[in-house]
Write a protein that holds these residues in place. Structure first.
Motif, PDB file in Angstrom:
ATOM      1  N   LEU A  71      52.415  78.373  53.248  1.00  0.00           N
ATOM      2  CA  LEU A  71      52.605  79.417  52.416  1.00  0.00           C
ATOM      3  C   LEU A  71      53.031  78.498  51.245  1.00  0.00           C
ATOM      4  O   LEU A  71      52.579  78.898  50.052  1.00  0.00           O
ATOM      5  N   SER A  72      53.464  77.382  51.124  1.00  0.00           N
ATOM      6  CA  SER A  72      53.975  76.559  50.009  1.00  0.00           C
ATOM      7  C   SER A  72      53.020  75.477  49.874  1.00  0.00           C
ATOM      8  O   SER A  72      52.103  75.554  48.950  1.00  0.00           O
ATOM      9  N   GLY A  73      53.034  74.407  50.588  1.00  0.00           N
ATOM     10  CA  GLY A  73      52.160  73.415  50.568  1.00  0.00           C
ATOM     11  C   GLY A  73      50.738  73.694  50.713  1.00  0.00           C
ATOM     12  O   GLY A  73      49.674  73.198  49.968  1.00  0.00           O
ATOM     13  N   GLY A  74      50.325  74.540  51.792  1.00  0.00           N
ATOM     14  CA  GLY A  74      48.896  74.702  51.772  1.00  0.00           C
ATOM     15  C   GLY A  74      48.449  75.428  50.607  1.00  0.00           C
ATOM     16  O   GLY A  74      47.230  75.187  49.921  1.00  0.00           O
ATOM     17  N   ILE A  75      48.932  76.767  50.419  1.00  0.00           N
ATOM     18  CA  ILE A  75      48.333  77.680  49.381  1.00  0.00           C
ATOM     19  C   ILE A  75      48.067  77.015  47.978  1.00  0.00           C
ATOM     20  O   ILE A  75      47.340  76.943  47.333  1.00  0.00           O
ATOM     21  N   GLU A  76      49.708  76.460  47.656  1.00  0.00           N
ATOM     22  CA  GLU A  76      49.619  75.755  46.214  1.00  0.00           C
ATOM     23  C   GLU A  76      48.656  74.761  46.051  1.00  0.00           C
ATOM     24  O   GLU A  76      48.148  74.576  44.958  1.00  0.00           O
ATOM     25  N   GLU A  77      48.567  73.641  47.094  1.00  0.00           N
ATOM     26  CA  GLU A  77      47.783  72.628  46.851  1.00  0.00           C
ATOM     27  C   GLU A  77      46.404  72.931  46.972  1.00  0.00           C
ATOM     28  O   GLU A  77      45.503  72.174  46.305  1.00  0.00           O
ATOM     29  N   PHE A  78      46.045  73.879  47.668  1.00  0.00           N
ATOM     30  CA  PHE A  78      44.477  74.209  47.775  1.00  0.00           C
ATOM     31  C   PHE A  78      44.139  75.000  46.393  1.00  0.00           C
ATOM     32  O   PHE A  78      42.939  74.504  46.164  1.00  0.00           O
ATOM     33  N   LEU A  79      44.830  75.824  45.902  1.00  0.00           N
ATOM     34  CA  LEU A  79      44.441  76.233  44.557  1.00  0.00           C
ATOM     35  C   LEU A  79      44.257  75.394  43.430  1.00  0.00           C
ATOM     36  O   LEU A  79      43.256  75.707  42.646  1.00  0.00           O
ATOM     37  N   LYS A  80      45.138  74.365  43.471  1.00  0.00           N
ATOM     38  CA  LYS A  80      44.923  73.224  42.467  1.00  0.00           C
ATOM     39  C   LYS A  80      43.807  72.582  42.770  1.00  0.00           C
ATOM     40  O   LYS A  80      43.211  72.043  41.787  1.00  0.00           O
TER      41      LYS A  80
END
Length: 235
Positions: A71-80
């Motif tokens: 939810l945090s690391g995966g989604i945020e870093e993927f979108l960046k």
């Protein structure tokens, strides 16, 4: 609540870190309008990130590992990473390895800055609380951005290993971001003693990556001292 001081305290860390990494480019600073654009794209990512996170929470729940690494690391870093890959990776301004770091940090700090503003107003944060966030989540986003940009730069300029480095540019920030959040969630009372050495390591590693990326710039001019050293080694 004093709106202006809190707003300035929430914005200042992100802009300060962006200026720091922008000025670390030794050979050709990036077009400022493009850096600002990527910063604003990072800001715009916050809302779709929140929508996706809420949707996945409703569907799968929010356990500690799920929250930290997905939810945090995966989604945020993927979108960046998605923004960087599709808007910057093949851009003509991306002409040396360090540029990847500049643009990745810009996106990351745009995201972190709006996140910091939202936190400040929702929790009516004190100045000291915002400074603590500057030392942890905001600088954390910047350091994850350094990782992402460093390996994206290697992918751009070492084409024979492009797929490998592109994977690292996504997976390493997810792993470190997830670990960062996991520590905060698990060690609720003693996280400070784990986080300080972790952040020290990440900062030292990031500075090393900054130096390495600059050292491999095609715009780099060999100094007289380096020529002498090369001559000695060659003789």
């Amino acid at each position: 609540m004093h709106i202006v001081p809190i707003l300035l305290a929430a914005i200042a860390p992100g802009l300060s870190l962006l200026a720091y990494f922008y000025l670390k480019d030794k050979y050709e600073t990036e077009p400022i309008h493009l850096v600002i654009r990527m910063f604003l794209f990072g800001v715009l990512l916050v809302y779709p990130t929140m929508v996706l996170q809420n949707a996945f929470i409703q569907e799968f729940g929010n356990g500690t590992i799920m929250t930290s690494f997905f939810l945090s690391g995966g989604i945020e870093e993927f979108l960046k990473w998605f923004i960087l890959y599709h808007l910057i990776f093949r851009h003509e301004a991306f002409d040396e390895p360090y540029d990847g770091i500049v643009y990745a940090v810009a996106v990351s700090l745009g995201f972190a800055t709006l996140e910091n503003i939202i936190y400040a107003f929702l929790h009516a944060s004190s100045f000291s609380a915002l400074m603590l966030r500057a030392l942890l989540p905001v600088s954390g986003h910047a350091l994850f951005g350094v990782m992402m940009g460093y390996y994206m730069g290697k992918a751009k300029f070492v084409p024979q290993k492009q797929n490998r480095y592109l994977c690292l540019s996504l997976l390493l920030p997810i792993a470190w971001h997830g670990s960062f959040d996991y520590i905060l969630l698990i060690f609720k009372n003693s996280w400070f003693w784990i986080m300080i050495p972790l952040m020290t390591f990440l900062w030292l590693r990031s500075i090393w990556r900054v130096d390495r990326a600059n050292a491999h710039s095609p715009l780099r001019v060999v100094t007289v001292e380096e020529k002498i050293k090369v001559g000695r080694f060659g003789s």
